[in-house]
Design a protein around this motif. Structure first.
Motif, mmCIF file in Angstrom:
data_model
loop_
_atom_site.group_PDB
_atom_site.id
_atom_site.type_symbol
_atom_site.label_atom_id
_atom_site.label_comp_id
_atom_site.label_asym_id
_atom_site.label_seq_id
_atom_site.Cartn_x
_atom_site.Cartn_y
_atom_site.Cartn_z
ATOM 1 N N LYS A 337 0.950 -1.176 -0.215
ATOM 2 C CA LYS A 337 0.050 -0.015 0.185
ATOM 3 C C LYS A 337 0.841 1.168 0.083
ATOM 4 O O LYS A 337 1.756 1.165 0.687
ATOM 5 C CB LYS A 337 -0.711 -0.038 1.217
ATOM 6 N N PHE A 338 0.358 2.232 -0.844
ATOM 7 C CA PHE A 338 1.129 3.524 -0.781
ATOM 8 C C PHE A 338 0.659 4.430 0.184
ATOM 9 O O PHE A 338 0.924 5.528 0.219
ATOM 10 C CB PHE A 338 1.358 3.968 -2.167
ATOM 11 N N TYR A 357 11.336 8.620 -9.811
ATOM 12 C CA TYR A 357 10.423 8.855 -8.384
ATOM 13 C C TYR A 357 10.281 7.508 -7.770
ATOM 14 O O TYR A 357 10.022 6.339 -8.346
ATOM 15 C CB TYR A 357 8.969 9.066 -8.849
ATOM 16 N N LYS A 358 10.631 7.652 -6.730
ATOM 17 C CA LYS A 358 10.545 6.556 -5.499
ATOM 18 C C LYS A 358 9.821 6.884 -4.408
ATOM 19 O O LYS A 358 10.492 8.104 -3.976
ATOM 20 C CB LYS A 358 12.012 5.790 -5.358
ATOM 21 N N ARG A 359 9.218 6.173 -3.904
ATOM 22 C CA ARG A 359 8.558 6.311 -2.763
ATOM 23 C C ARG A 359 8.166 5.091 -1.996
ATOM 24 O O ARG A 359 7.775 4.232 -2.443
ATOM 25 C CB ARG A 359 7.114 7.070 -2.867
ATOM 26 N N VAL A 360 8.867 4.951 -0.674
ATOM 27 C CA VAL A 360 8.323 3.734 0.249
ATOM 28 C C VAL A 360 7.790 4.331 1.296
ATOM 29 O O VAL A 360 7.762 5.407 1.861
ATOM 30 C CB VAL A 360 9.767 2.960 0.774
ATOM 31 N N ALA A 370 5.654 0.386 -1.688
ATOM 32 C CA ALA A 370 6.604 0.810 -2.630
ATOM 33 C C ALA A 370 6.219 1.229 -4.142
ATOM 34 O O ALA A 370 5.232 0.513 -4.466
ATOM 35 C CB ALA A 370 7.920 0.013 -2.671
ATOM 36 N N VAL A 371 6.424 2.487 -4.317
ATOM 37 C CA VAL A 371 5.953 2.871 -5.592
ATOM 38 C C VAL A 371 7.327 3.287 -6.348
ATOM 39 O O VAL A 371 8.166 4.216 -5.809
ATOM 40 C CB VAL A 371 5.038 3.964 -5.948
#
Lengths: 822, 114
Positions: A337-338, A357-360, A370-371
């Motif tokens: 889930k982000f 672009y990275k998002r954890v 994680a995206v």
């Protein structure tokens, strides 16, 4: 050698990925136990359905995606009944019947009937050229359509499948448009930032996207599709329409046989249905309330099922999902889930130069989601950490940089870790600067500050996420002489960039939306904060007045509801009175409104306007409607923009008045109203140096004198009290208006959000402002830009609301809770 | 001794999409207004619409990430817990209202909340 026991009969309904994989798993564990028969509705061997996208795109041929060819069935003694759909299952007789009356008995049965593509019930859905994207026949139909020159395709559905279909069609030379109901592509897997990048990347590959689009009707001529009509009236012409809006478990057989079916065929952890000899696997099942449409969970189910069929203890626990998009050159990964709940935190990394672009998301010290966009190499690693429920608290600092860096530094304290790094270790991913380059620049050029290092090596000069590492390198190189940095103040904690840098970048790089700015300037949060969002919204509005669409959710409440919030949550309403002039009719209307809505306080403001205090939020539109009806518009008493122009009575009435100060005040207010600015802007025009309108403590002031007009700037009477300075003197009223509009535009373009005029003046210097507004060419250019932007700004927000825009803002969502007994 | 088990009553107050992304809506209740928030990621949360600081209507604040900034004095409130964040951490909490999403509908329950 012992006598072989007769084999049990295992029948599988479904020759797709789940059915075949289940058989493979069984054979792997016990090749001799079962005589296997597989029924497949498609007249072909087992192929990898998820690779249909590359087939459509022309990147693979059908032969490349066959998983098990005919030889495999033969070698493993598996009987394939291809092209024979099973029509019924008899749980009592333990047999299945297929098309043509073929009946086969079983000891164990596996349902692997997969799912059906969902078709929107739109008028025109039966036209020729309307297809789904599920099997090879669909792909062939699409290929057929794409072979006609100039053919256009519309794909409904901006999920994984829809995007892959559109990309494949674009690769085949069609003009492809994706129509998506939501405002973010792949919204279940991607956040808004990644969705924005994906949209751009698709546009580069010839796929256009229409977001927030409600499909209404498929239109056609002579039985063939010609376009898709949207609810807003637009018609998107097309020769092929692909529906890729989702799948639903195919449960027809199971239901008819009498098995328990919810959304899918209900199974336990061993994949057993309500009949102990019947199992189900893949997209047709529902396990612990969950249906799956991705391949990884299917593999896990197949293993549990094979365990159960070979005397083991099958226990499928449900799956954590991850997704990769199969569009060449667009690296997208999403898992978990982000958006989490309590205790969640985001780590965001953006590298604008590489389009990364990275998002954890970390929850309770564990990785929850994680995206990744643009660089998804570490997707598998994040996914493993997530599935294992590993504690990531100790690697939090470096987690976002991926596996290589994190494992390279594990177990070391930061300075020792940096000391232990080889010189070839890359520290700044944005600019590709390694440790050795930084160290040698520090020693060779005698660098002492982070800014020096940034200027010389470019390390930490982009997203800034490596700043702590660069500081460590600097510390190591300098020892005691290192001093921590105090640089120019960043816009907020989401970005190391200053307001000035942000404003310049918006104009220079042509950034026209908030996600574009956040990506290009490497914001460290997914959607900013309450400080930067209003600032960015203003900067974009100022830079692109004709193009940028104001973002309501990035405005403070006062601007969102066109009234000032008061301490008790009520609002104050101030109708505009041009130059402070009013009339008996207006006063009467205001009095009527005050009585009608039981407004508790009516007050004259410091800016010569009437303030209605204590208006309930729900009443605002009705109050506005009455004031509108009396000819009054919003006074913008809430705005970071022009508020009031205060005047004295001037030459019309005053024995000392030298010019028509009231008239000039009205003219200025009518010219400047509605304009947005970094902070509130107040003006005053005094008819003589006695200064009854107090023009010398306003942002811009005019003091009329015998010879003309003194234009003042930079006064303040708020937290800080300061008299104005004279900007220039002009002879005519027209010139006064030109100078003030030009100065206002300059402030709009140079001021930082929430920076009042006097602070801006202190920062850039009075001389710099004077030089620009007195130079005829520059003044003209500033004036023209102001006039252009006013074309889009002079709108009465009250009238828009009264007409129904954003009505939901003022009405409660529901009153049903009110009737619940406490 | 046994305590009677109360089955929570869930009340449908509207569709998830009735709440704008990065925005909020109000729902009046006998205990006061309830604020329903929807994040940029599409997640929904419900809190009493009252900042623990001076009672500011949180539904009027700016929603960012999983937080809302109170429109009165800019306290940041965690949408999931109702707790004040940052410098004001530990100073107060807006009560969390039980919320459930079913088929795109928002269901609220007051049982056991207050």
């Amino acid at each position: 050698m012992t006598q072989a026991t007769p084999k049990l009969r295992l029948v599988v309904i479904g020759n797709g990925m789940a059915g075949c994989r289940a058989v493979e798993e069984v054979l792997k564990r016990d090749p001799d136990r079962y005589a296997v028969t597989i029924f497949g509705a498609e007249p072909r061997v087992n192929y990898n359905r998820i690779m249909l996208s590359p087939v459509l795109a022309g990147e693979k041929a059908f032969e490349d995606i066959v998983i098990n060819d005919e030889a495999w069935y033969r070698d493993n003694g598996v009987t394939l009944c291809a092209g024979r759909a099973v029509t019924s299952v008899d749980l009592v007789a333990r047999s299945v019947t297929a098309e043509g009356g073929l009946e086969v008995g079983y000891d164990k049965l596996i349902l692997a009937t997969g799912s059906d593509p969902f078709r929107l019930p739109l008028p025109g859905g039966d036209l020729k050229g309307v297809v789904t994207f599920r099997d090879l026949d669909d792909v062939n139909a699409m290929l057929d359509a794409s072979s006609r020159p100039g053919a256009r395709a519309v794909v409904i559905g901006g999920g994984l499948l829809g995007l892959e279909a559109a990309y494949g069609l674009a690769r085949r030379g069609m003009a492809a448009t994706v129509v998506h109901l939501m405002d973010v592509l792949m919204e279940r897997q991607l956040d808004e930032s990644a969705g924005y990048l994906l949209r751009e990347a698709l546009a580069d590959r010839g796929v256009e996207t229409v977001l927030g689009a409600h499909s209404e009707e498929i239109v056609g001529a002579d039985g063939q599709v010609t376009g898709l009509k949207l609810k807003d009236g637009r018609v998107l012409p097309c020769d092929l329409l692909v529906m890729a809006v989702g799948i639903r478990p195919n449960t027809t057989l199971a239901k008819a046989a009498g098995l328990t079916v919810n959304r899918g065929v209900a199974v336990d952890d061993a994949m057993r249905t309500s009949d102990p000899d019947v199992f189900a696997v893949g997209e047709c099942v529902e396990h612990r309330g969950q249906c799956y449409g991705l391949v990884a969970p299917i593999w896990e189910m197949c293993r549990a099922l094979a365990q159960a069929l070979t005397d083991g203890e099958g226990s499928y626990q449900g799956s954590v999902l991850s997704t990769r998009l199969k569009v060449s050159g667009v690296d997208v990964f999403s898992a978990g889930k982000f958006a989490g709940g309590e205790g969640c935190e985001d780590i965001v990394f953006r590298d604008a130069a590489r389009g990364v672009y990275k998002r954890v998301v970390i929850e309770d010290g564990k990785l929850a989601g994680a995206v990744l966009f643009g660089d998804a190499a570490d997707g598998g690693w994040y996914f493993d950490l997530m599935k294992a429920g590993a504690d990531v608290a100790s690697i939090r600092e470096t987690l976002i940089f991926g596996q290589a860096i994190t494992e390279g530094l594990s177990g070391l304290d930061p300075s020792a870790a940096v000391a232990a790094m080889p010189d070839t270790q890359e520290i700044c991913g944005c600019n590709g600067v390694c440790k050795g380059a930084i160290t040698s620049a520090i020693t060779a050029q005698g660098l002492t500050t982070l800014d020096d290092v940034r200027a010389v090596t470019k390390a930490s000069a982009s997203c800034g996420s490596c700043t702590p590492l660069v500081e460590q390198v600097l510390k190591l190189a300098l020892g005691d002489s290192f001093q921590a940095q105090i640089g120019p103040k960043p816009i907020c904690k989401c970005s190391p960039k200053t307001h000035g840098e942000v404003r310049r970048a918006i104009v220079d790089q042509g950034l026209k939306s908030m996600p574009a700015v956040m990506q290009a300037l490497e914001w460290s949060t997914p959607d900013g904060c309450a400080s930067c969002r209003p600032a960015l919204n203003y900067y974009l509005l100022c830079a692109w007045p004709g193009e940028y669409r104001d973002d309501k959710q990035s405005r403070y409440i006062n601007e969102r509801v066109h009234a000032n919030i008061q301490k008790d949550g009520t609002y104050s309403v101030v109708p505009r009175m041009w130059g402070g002039m009013t009339s008996p009719a207006e006063l009467r209307a205001i009095a009527d409104v005050a009585e009608k809505f039981a407004i508790p306080a009516v007050k004259v403001t410091g800016g010569q306007r009437i303030d209605l205090l204590g208006v309930k939020k729900d009443d605002l539109p009705a109050v506005w409607a009455d004031l509108n009806a009396a000819g009054m518009v919003s006074g913008h008493a809430y705005a970071k923009g022009l508020r009031t122009v205060k005047t004295c009575v001037g030459s019309d009435w005053c024995r000392f008045g030298t010019q028509d100060s009231t008239g000039l005040g009205m003219r200025l207010e009518k010219f400047l109203w509605g304009s947005w600015a970094p902070a509130k802007v107040k003006l005053a025009v005094s008819g003589c140096p006695r200064n009854c309108a107090e023009a010398t403590c306003k942002d811009f002031g005019v003091v009329c004198v015998d010879s003309g007009y003194e234009i003042h700037i930079g006064g303040a009477a708020g937290l800080h009290i300061q008299g104005t300075q004279v900007l220039t003197r002009v002879a005519t009223e027209d010139e006064a208006v030109w100078v003030i509009a030009a100065a206002m535009q300059l402030y709009r373009e140079e001021g930082w959000y929430l920076e009042r005029v006097y602070k801006w003046m202190d920062r850039v210097g009075l001389e710099s402002i004077r030089a620009q507004v007195t130079d005829p060419d520059q003044r003209r250019a500033l004036y023209d830009r102001f006039v252009y932007s006013q074309r889009f700004a002079r709108i009465d927000p009250w009238a828009e609301r009264v007409a129904g825009r954003h009505n939901e803002e003022f009405t409660p969502m529901s009153r049903r809770m009110e009737f619940v007994p406490a | 001794m046994s305590t009677p088990v109360k089955t929570p009553v869930w009340i449908d107050v509207g569709a998830v999409t009735d709440v704008p992304r990065r925005g909020a809506r109000r729902v009046p209740s006998p205990q006061g207004d309830i604020a329903i928030f929807r994040t940029g990621d599409g997640d929904v949360f419900a809190l009493m619409d009252k900042c623990p600081h001076k009672g500011g209507p949180l539904s009027e604040g700016i929603v960012h990430g999983r937080a809302v900034t109170c429109p009165l004095h800019a306290w940041n409130i965690d949408l999931a817990t109702g707790e004040a964040m940052g410098a004001d951490k530990g100073k107060g909490c807006a009560p969390v209202i039980a919320l459930r999403v079913e088929d795109g509908r928002l269901l609220l329950s007051l049982d056991g909340n207050l």
